[in-house]
Design an enzyme around this catalytic site. Structure first.
Site, PDB file in Angstrom:
ATOM      1  CG  HIS A  32      30.431  37.213  39.048  1.00  0.00           C
ATOM      2  ND1 HIS A  32      30.686  36.345  40.077  1.00  0.00           N
ATOM      3  CD2 HIS A  32      31.375  38.188  39.143  1.00  0.00           C
ATOM      4  CE1 HIS A  32      31.741  36.759  40.760  1.00  0.00           C
ATOM      5  NE2 HIS A  32      32.168  37.886  40.221  1.00  0.00           N
ATOM      6  CG  MET A  36      34.839  45.685  43.509  1.00  0.00           C
ATOM      7  SD  MET A  36      35.980  46.088  42.160  1.00  0.00           S
ATOM      8  CE  MET A  36      35.675  44.720  41.038  1.00  0.00           C
ATOM      9  CG  HIS A  65      33.518  38.451  44.009  1.00  0.00           C
ATOM     10  ND1 HIS A  65      34.432  38.486  42.974  1.00  0.00           N
ATOM     11  CD2 HIS A  65      34.250  38.405  45.150  1.00  0.00           C
ATOM     12  CE1 HIS A  65      35.653  38.454  43.478  1.00  0.00           C
ATOM     13  NE2 HIS A  65      35.570  38.420  44.797  1.00  0.00           N
ATOM     14  CG  MET A 137      39.922  35.848  43.307  1.00  0.00           C
ATOM     15  SD  MET A 137      38.617  36.514  42.254  1.00  0.00           S
ATOM     16  CE  MET A 137      39.508  37.736  41.270  1.00  0.00           C
ATOM     17  N   GLY A 142      40.071  43.068  41.544  1.00  0.00           N
ATOM     18  CA  GLY A 142      39.840  44.500  41.527  1.00  0.00           C
ATOM     19  C   GLY A 142      39.576  45.107  40.181  1.00  0.00           C
ATOM     20  CB  ALA A 144      37.680  43.677  33.823  1.00  0.00           C
ATOM     21  CB  SER A 177      42.428  35.707  32.618  1.00  0.00           C
ATOM     22  OG  SER A 177      43.081  35.814  31.376  1.00  0.00           O
ATOM     23  N   GLY A 197      34.098  37.646  31.542  1.00  0.00           N
ATOM     24  CA  GLY A 197      34.207  39.094  31.542  1.00  0.00           C
ATOM     25  C   GLY A 197      34.610  39.643  30.197  1.00  0.00           C
ATOM     26  CB  SER A 199      39.608  38.380  28.309  1.00  0.00           C
ATOM     27  OG  SER A 199      39.334  37.383  29.276  1.00  0.00           O
TER      28      SER A 199
END
Length: 228
Positions: A32, A36, A65, A137, A142, A144, A177, A197, A199
């Site tokens: 992934h 941005m 993404h 989402m 925006g 992590a 999350s 990610g 977490s």
């Protein structure tokens, strides 16, 4: 219950990119990559150049993404760099969604859309049958490390029901999350791809191999609890 894993490369150790890519080649289902622009979200992360640089070192699909205001400015760049999935936000394409979707498919790439927490499924209803992936989402986009928004579980459940009822082909992906606190809830409502990610996977105090083993154990446990 099986799910696919997509490590979020914005969270990886950029000092050990090649070694981590070699590991993911053996274990992950997707890579992934967050793009941005500093406008759609107040952050700037990876780029087409990054994709171009990692492409020779990976054998699994690169999923992009697009957290950008004008995705049409980025689509050809991402395709040329080696992206396999190109996924703009629904909120940015609904004035020309069919043109964008057709263009991505004409580039021989898979097309997905990403929907923000406050965006209802109905927003994409006119072109949902054309999609290869839908990303829900479960945090505001925006950054992590944000807290999980539990209201998104019902959205995922509705997408799963729509998929089964209409034999749609899209994958149901979750971004935000994904960790030991949410695995069971997400899998139980129909999540098929988890973006991992900070977490859930990338831990400062654990090697990538150990973190992956722990993540896999926790996901398998969550799936067993659902099936019992």
């Amino acid at each position: 219950m099986q799910c696919r894993i997509s490590p979020s490369l914005m969270c990886m150790d950029l000092m050990n990119i090649k070694e981590q890519l070699m590991f993911f080649n053996q274990h992950a289902d997707f890579l992934h990559v967050d793009i941005m622009d500093g406008h759609f979200v107040k952050n700037i992360t990876l780029s087409a150049f990054f994709i171009e640089q990692i492409k020779p070192y990976t054998c699994i699909p690169i999923d992009v993404h697009l957290m950008v205001e004008n995705p049409t400015d980025f689509i050809d760049q991402m395709a040329n760099a080696g992206a396999d999935f190109i996924c703009p936000h629904a909120e940015t394409i609904n004035t020309n969604a069919f043109r964008v979707i057709n263009h991505i498919h004409q580039l021989n790439k898979k097309v997905g859309v990403v929907i923000n927490p406050a965006t209802p499924i109905e927003y994409i209803s006119q072109y949902i049958h054309l999609l290869d992936k839908i990303t829900v989402m479960t945090v505001d986009p925006g950054y992590a490390g944000q807290p999980f928004i539990p209201e998104m579980l019902e959205k995922i459940r509705k997408l799963s029901e729509l998929k089964k009822k209409n034999s749609f082909k899209f994958l149901i992906e979750v971004d935000g999350s994904c960790n030991i606190n949410t695995y069971q809830q997400l899998l139980s409502v129909g999540a098929e791809v988890l973006i991992m990610g900070s977490s859930g996977l990338f831990k400062k105090n654990l090697s990538l191999e150990n973190a992956w083993q722990k993540m896999s154990f926790d996901i398998n446990n969550a799936a067993k609890n659902i099936n019992q």
